[in-house]
Design an enzyme around this catalytic site. Structure first.
Site, PDB file in Angstrom:
ATOM      1  N   LYS A   1     -19.619   1.991 -49.638  1.00 30.30           N
ATOM      2  CA  LYS A   1     -19.590   1.478 -48.309  1.00 30.30           C
ATOM      3  C   LYS A   1     -19.261   2.404 -47.264  1.00 30.30           C
ATOM      4  O   LYS A   1     -20.238   2.351 -46.379  1.00 30.30           O
ATOM      5  CB  LYS A   1     -18.523   0.107 -48.390  1.00 30.30           C
ATOM      6  CG  LYS A   1     -18.089  -0.179 -47.101  1.00 30.30           C
ATOM      7  CD  LYS A   1     -18.890  -1.249 -46.698  1.00 30.30           C
ATOM      8  CE  LYS A   1     -18.718  -1.848 -45.323  1.00 30.30           C
ATOM      9  NZ  LYS A   1     -19.653  -2.820 -44.793  1.00 30.30           N
TER      10      LYS A   1
ATOM     11  N   LYS B   1     -13.712   1.006 -37.541  1.00 29.32           N
ATOM     12  CA  LYS B   1     -12.823   0.745 -38.634  1.00 29.32           C
ATOM     13  C   LYS B   1     -13.297   1.586 -39.845  1.00 29.32           C
ATOM     14  O   LYS B   1     -12.547   2.292 -40.555  1.00 29.32           O
ATOM     15  CB  LYS B   1     -12.554  -0.699 -39.117  1.00 29.32           C
ATOM     16  CG  LYS B   1     -11.769  -0.904 -40.541  1.00 29.32           C
ATOM     17  CD  LYS B   1     -11.975  -2.372 -40.828  1.00 29.32           C
ATOM     18  CE  LYS B   1     -11.452  -2.272 -42.245  1.00 29.32           C
ATOM     19  NZ  LYS B   1     -11.555  -3.751 -42.746  1.00 29.32           N
TER      20      LYS B   1
ATOM     21  N   THR C   1     -13.123  -4.602 -47.013  1.00 29.16           N
ATOM     22  CA  THR C   1     -13.378  -3.003 -46.804  1.00 29.16           C
ATOM     23  C   THR C   1     -12.249  -2.386 -46.454  1.00 29.16           C
ATOM     24  O   THR C   1     -11.495  -2.432 -45.654  1.00 29.16           O
ATOM     25  CB  THR C   1     -14.183  -2.952 -45.607  1.00 29.16           C
ATOM     26  OG1 THR C   1     -15.658  -3.665 -45.689  1.00 29.16           O
ATOM     27  CG2 THR C   1     -14.623  -1.249 -45.377  1.00 29.16           C
TER      28      THR C   1
END
Ligand code: NAD
Length: 299
Positions: free
Chosen positions: A171, A246, A96
């Site tokens: 995402k 994050k 990611t």
């Protein structure tokens, strides 16, 4: 049988690479950490002495690394994957990372003559172990057609989201919804507590009414209504608050770069930053309800 080089054998990369071995493929792996290499060896991965050795002469290279800078270094650094893989190898980054970093990865791969996919996942370590991850892929049709059968050995749903970077975009948009909705659901349960409404009563109504969302029905932040949710095991992750922060920060970097108004995304990022700084980064992200209640308060 496909020959696969796998770089990054951590919490996610280890079970993902192990599933490729179980499916009968030859997997050569590398990680900077000796313990990770050892665990992968026990899972049937052939351990290489370097990333360059792991990716040499492979059909597919998969990376599962912490952040964008690690990914760009691994591919574009001196002696990196772009210099060490053979022409024709398909490069798939499952980490990611920033949308911009993903686009840089694709551009560098294309310039060096490689097909590439960004393919971040959701589903966490449990999904990686059970091969039930969701993959969100970005890249050209031809690259996706080549990568999909391999991704399907590690996941149950593989979505081609669009061109380079589209997987990362999907995402972080999804996880921004999740961060915001978990805070919204937590606030509603706290308000219910103050109004004398039971957790179960709010759950019974909201889980089947217009307030319905995954943060209530699958991951309810109070113990009781959803027995499998982390609230029933003292908020052991699950999905750690540090990872939520994050992803929220990645969403805000993308929002800023693209000029997108995301005021609730910004607020959720600030709240998770405070939650993590208060010492809860290793707790499940749904534990933010306890912190929102305030010191000493109990649900
Ligand atoms: P991790 O820190 O457990 O694993 C990353 C591994 O990469 C480490 O073992 C590290 O030593 C290794 N590494 C770093 N740089 C390297 C290099 N240059 N060469 C070789 N190895 C290198 O992290 P993780 O939990 O496995 O997460 C990996 C990625 O997946 C992250 O981007 C994370 O955001 C994403 N992700 C994690 C989860 C989760 O629940 N853990 C869920 C979804 C997505």
């Amino acid at each position: 049988m496909t020959s696969i080089g796998f770089i990054g054998l951590g919490n996610m990369g280890l079970p993902m690479s192990a599933n490729l071995v179980k499916a009968g493929h030859t997997v050569t792996g590398f990680d900077l950490v000796a313990a990770a290499r050892e665990a992968a060896g026990k899972a049937g991965v052939t351990v290489a002495a370097s990333a360059a050795e792991a990716v040499a002469d492979k059909d597919i290279v998969i990376t599962m690394l912490p952040a964008g800078r690690h990914v760009l270094e691994a591919y574009c650094g001196d002696g990196g994957i772009l210099e060490s893989a053979r022409p024709g190898t398909l490069l798939i980054d499952c980490s990611t990372i920033e949308v911009d970093a993903a686009r840089q990865f694709h551009a560098a791969a294309a310039e060096a003559g490689f097909a590439s996919l960004d393919a971040p996942v959701s589903g966490g370590v449990a999904g990686a172990e059970a091969a039930t991850l969701t993959f969100m892929a970005g890249g050209e049709e031809g690259a996706f057609a080549r990568g999909e059968p391999i991704l399907a050995l590690m996941g149950k749903k593989i979505v081609h989201c669009g061109p380079a970077g589209a997987g990362q975009a999907a995402k972080i948009c999804n996880n921004m919804i999740l961060g915001i909705s978990m805070i919204g659901v937590s606030e509603a349960f706290i308000l219910a507590e103050h109004l004398g409404l039971s957790h179960q009563a709010l759950f019974d109504v909201a889980s089947t009414s217009s307030g319905q969302c995954w943060s209530i029905t699958s991951y309810c932040p109070v113990p009781g209504p959803v027995p499998a949710s982390p609230a029933n095991r003292d908020y052991q992750p699950g999905f750690a608050a540090a990872l939520m922060l994050k992803d929220l920060r990645l969403s805000q970097a993308a929002a800023q770069a693209s000029g997108s108004p995301t005021p609730l995304g910004a607020a959720a990022t600030q709240l998770y930053a405070l939650f993590d700084a208060a010492g809860y980064a290793g707790r499940d992200f749904s534990g933010i309800i306890e912190w929102l209640r305030g010191p000493g308060a109990k649900g």
